[in-house]
Scaffold this active site. Structure first.
Site, PDB file in Angstrom:
ATOM      1  CD  GLU A   1      -2.526  -0.288   0.083  1.00  0.00           C
ATOM      2  OE1 GLU A   1      -3.114   0.691   0.028  1.00  0.00           O
ATOM      3  OE2 GLU A   1      -3.712  -1.150  -0.340  1.00  0.00           O
TER       4      GLU A   1
ATOM      5  CB  SER B   1     -28.306 -34.413  49.271  1.00  0.00           C
ATOM      6  OG  SER B   1     -30.232 -35.598  49.727  1.00  0.00           O
TER       7      SER B   1
END
Length: 682
Positions: free
Chosen positions: A73, A333
């Site tokens: 780029e 339990s």
């Protein structure tokens, strides 16, 4: 004179620059990120404009990708002042030769200017504005900042912006270590993000990727042989979903701090991912509408390593959006270990102390065992390991329900009781509301010598302030761990060296399993979010297998349970003082109308029966089933005067004889009563 003109011009430009600065502060909102203890992404949310936009950090990007981007780029990016005269001249020549714009000669700084101040038209005036803005940007930002802002805002197709969002969507990973083909695709996409979208236009995406590879190879960034291999790689043609680990917890964290862009948690993404997979697979095995919740915590610090709120956040069939890790449910339990711990702390019982498992009336409360059977006389160790209800209530009646509630409060845990009601004996069997989160916090005391730790989800939550006091003494805590670590693992699961307890609520609505080693506590809840009953859903059959699998796959390893502290020993029955050999509750009365205990009677095989076990065929003989009624457990069987290798708590057993012929079978119950039969085996 020229110098004066230049000076005036420079001053004028400086004033213009200050009067019309670039809109750097008007950058679009970023996505919120929730990350784990190591900075790994747990969950990401779209920004306020509906776009995935994650902040880029050069230090966390693949260096080869950054080099390829600049080479392709803007190869003079690190040296030019925002505008590359050579690139602009090349673009002008291409315009004159071709009669159209071939390339714009834009630098990354100019592209950033276009991203922060977008304009639709492609014109000379727009180009000049970009040049001016690029020069302004270069005066205000370092090159690194310019590159990071560009890689945060660059378009990658659809609502994806920034290289991180693109890498997550197309490759399912952060852009820290990319394959060469992946890096080239990420370089190519921003130039024409919609036309090159891999999921819609894979051929154009592949062609653009290959052009990037060819150019960077020509520039000497990569070898020609690498280009050929990268060009053969398949293009990702499916957009992947963004990470959504610990989705319920991430939602809660964001609601707490909506102003924060990045929220760190103490979750470990590896453990979280593993437990979410276990929950999803476990729910699928258990049937429709069943969900699973789990919490794993470090018992010493309280740091939560994983929290799974459901079997699938996006699974609407299982109401996956409901976070069951913080829902009030009946704990079954699972509180029994604290009852036994209190009784041991008070010196009421030891592991070998005998306790009755028979029907009883506790001030009008008549508990029954889960299987509706009773075992007679059992040791305290057996009673806890078998999770018998009546012995637990006998002990709770002795220590007091209010003391159990008080000790749980020391762990920072509040039971949800009916408004205005005092705690009663039913809380020992699940008669109160409790969340999985609170239950795991309570169990941190069992895993850390009686000292509970408040669960923490963020490093910012202080873990230095201890809870009010010890929940149990170290000696009582060791006794509980010694008993629970002896419980057999669920069928098919290996022994892991953990202590664990299961629980099932009334009506098969909730199944629980909570386990711990010397460092970690893991709690599992299974059930329907709507509270519906699931026939056959029990803690041992549904939740315990998930618990063992989750511990195995969590990646935390197993820390050995701590050794016995001073004063903690396990005595045999003969070594106990007389006062501890049998526990008797002073408040219980026999059940009205309870049947008188009958002597044992052998109902199979019957007296004088001839039974074919296969001896006459010369094959390996079958086992002979044995069954009795009446009597008090445990039961000892004798065959031809020789006792079988084990005692039996159930009224069924089996025996494999050595040969055929006449045999005498005898059973002796705990009260010394006997029954015998003679049978002929063939």
């Amino acid at each position: 004179m020229l110098a004066v003109v230049l000076t005036i011009g420079a001053i004028s430009l400086d004033h213009l620059d200050k009067a019309y600065p670039p809109p750097l502060e008007n950058v679009s909102a970023l996505s919120h990120e929730v990350v784990d203890r190591n900075g790994a992404l747990l969950r990401v949310y779209t920004a306020s404009d509906g776009r995935w936009r994650l902040k880029a950090d050069i230090d966390r990007l693949d260096p080869q990708f950054v080099e390829m981007l600049i080479t392709y780029e803007d190869r003079r990016f690190w040296s030019h002042p925002g505008v590359d005269p050579a690139a602009l001249a090349r673009a002008a020549v291409q315009l004159l030769v071709n009669g159209r714009i071939v390339s714009g000669g834009s630098t990354l700084s100019m592209q950033l200017a276009r991203l922060i101040e977008p304009r639709e038209e492609r014109s000379f005036s727009a180009k000049f504005r970009q040049i001016a803005r690029a020069l302004q940007i270069e005066r205000r930002l370092a090159k690194r900042e310019i590159l990071e802002r560009y890689l945060t805002l660059a378009p990658y197709g659809g609502n994806l912006e920034g290289v991180r969002a693109a890498s997550l969507a197309w490759f399912g990973k952060e852009p820290q270590k990319l394959a060469l083909s992946e890096a080239a695709l990420l370089v190519a996409l921003p130039q024409s993000p919609e036309a090159r979208r891999p999921d819609r236009h894979p051929e154009m995406a592949e062609a653009a990727r290959d052009r990037v590879l060819a150019r960077v190879a020509k520039a000497g960034i990569i070898a020609e042989g690498e280009v050929e291999r990268a060009s053969r790689a398949q293009i990702a043609t499916r957009r992947l979903p963004m990470p959504a680990f610990a989705a319920h917890l991430a939602d809660a964290a964001l609601r707490t701090a909506p102003e924060r862009r990045r929220i760190p948690l103490l979750i470990d993404r590896g453990a979280q991912s593993a437990l979410e997979a276990v929950a999803r697979e476990g729910a699928q095995r258990l049937g429709q509408k069943v969900s699973v919740a789990m919490i794993m915590a470090d018992a010493r610090s309280g740091a939560v390593l994983a929290r799974v709120g459901s079997a699938g956040y996006f699974d609407s069939a299982r109401a996956g959006w409901i976070d069951m890790s913080v829902a009030q449910r009946s704990p079954g339990s699972t509180l029994k270990p604290f009852i036994y711990g209190l009784a041991m702390e008070d010196g009421l019982v030891m592991q070998a102390t005998m306790i009755e498992d028979r029907p009883g009336n506790f001030h009008g409360y008549r508990p029954r065992n889960f299987d509706m059977e009773y075992q007679g006389d059992v040791t305290v160790r057996q009673a806890l390991q078998m999770s018998l209800n009546v012995p637990a209530i006998r002990l709770l009646d002795a220590v007091g329900p209010a003391r159990l509630v008080s000790r749980l409060r020391r762990a920072g845990v509040e039971l949800a009781l009916p408004k205005g009601e005092a705690p009663g004996l039913a809380i020992g069997l699940g008669g109160a509301g409790l969340t999985l989160e609170a239950l795991v916090q309570a169990y941190t005391a069992l895993a850390d010598r009686g000292e509970a730790s408040a669960l923490r989800y963020s490093a910012e939550e202080s873990g230095d302030t201890p809870l009010s006091a010890a929940v149990l003494t170290p000696q009582a805590t060791w006794q509980i761990a010694d008993m629970l670590s002896g419980v057999a693992p669920p069928q098919g699961a290996p022994r892991l060296g953990i202590a664990y307890k299961t629980g099932t609520s009334y009506g098969y609505r909730d199944a629980w399993a909570v386990g711990y080693d010397g460092r970690h506590v893991l709690g599992v809840w299974v059930g329907r979010p709507d509270g519906g009953s699931v026939p056959g859903l029990t803690g041992y059959l549904a939740a315990a297998p998930i618990l063992f699998e989750a511990f195995s796959r969590s990646g935390t390893g197993i820390t050995p349970l701590p050794p016995a502290p001073a004063g903690a020993i396990r005595l045999a029955a003969a070594e106990l003082p007389l006062s501890l050999r049998r526990f008797s509750s002073p408040h219980v009365t026999p059940m009205a109308g309870a049947p008188v205990e009958a002597a044992p009677e052998i109902v199979f095989p019957p007296e004088g029966a001839r039974i074919d076990l296969g001896f006459s065929g010369g094959t390996d003989a079958s086992r002979l089933a044995l069954k009795i009624i009446g009597g008090r457990a445990p039961f000892r069987w004798l065959a031809n005067g020789r006792p079988l290798a084990e005692t039996f708590r159930r009224r069924t057993a089996s025996w494999k004889p050595d040969g055929g012929g006449t045999s005498t079978l005898t059973v002796i119950d705990a009260a010394g009563r006997t029954a015998s039969v003679r049978v002929f085996l063939e």
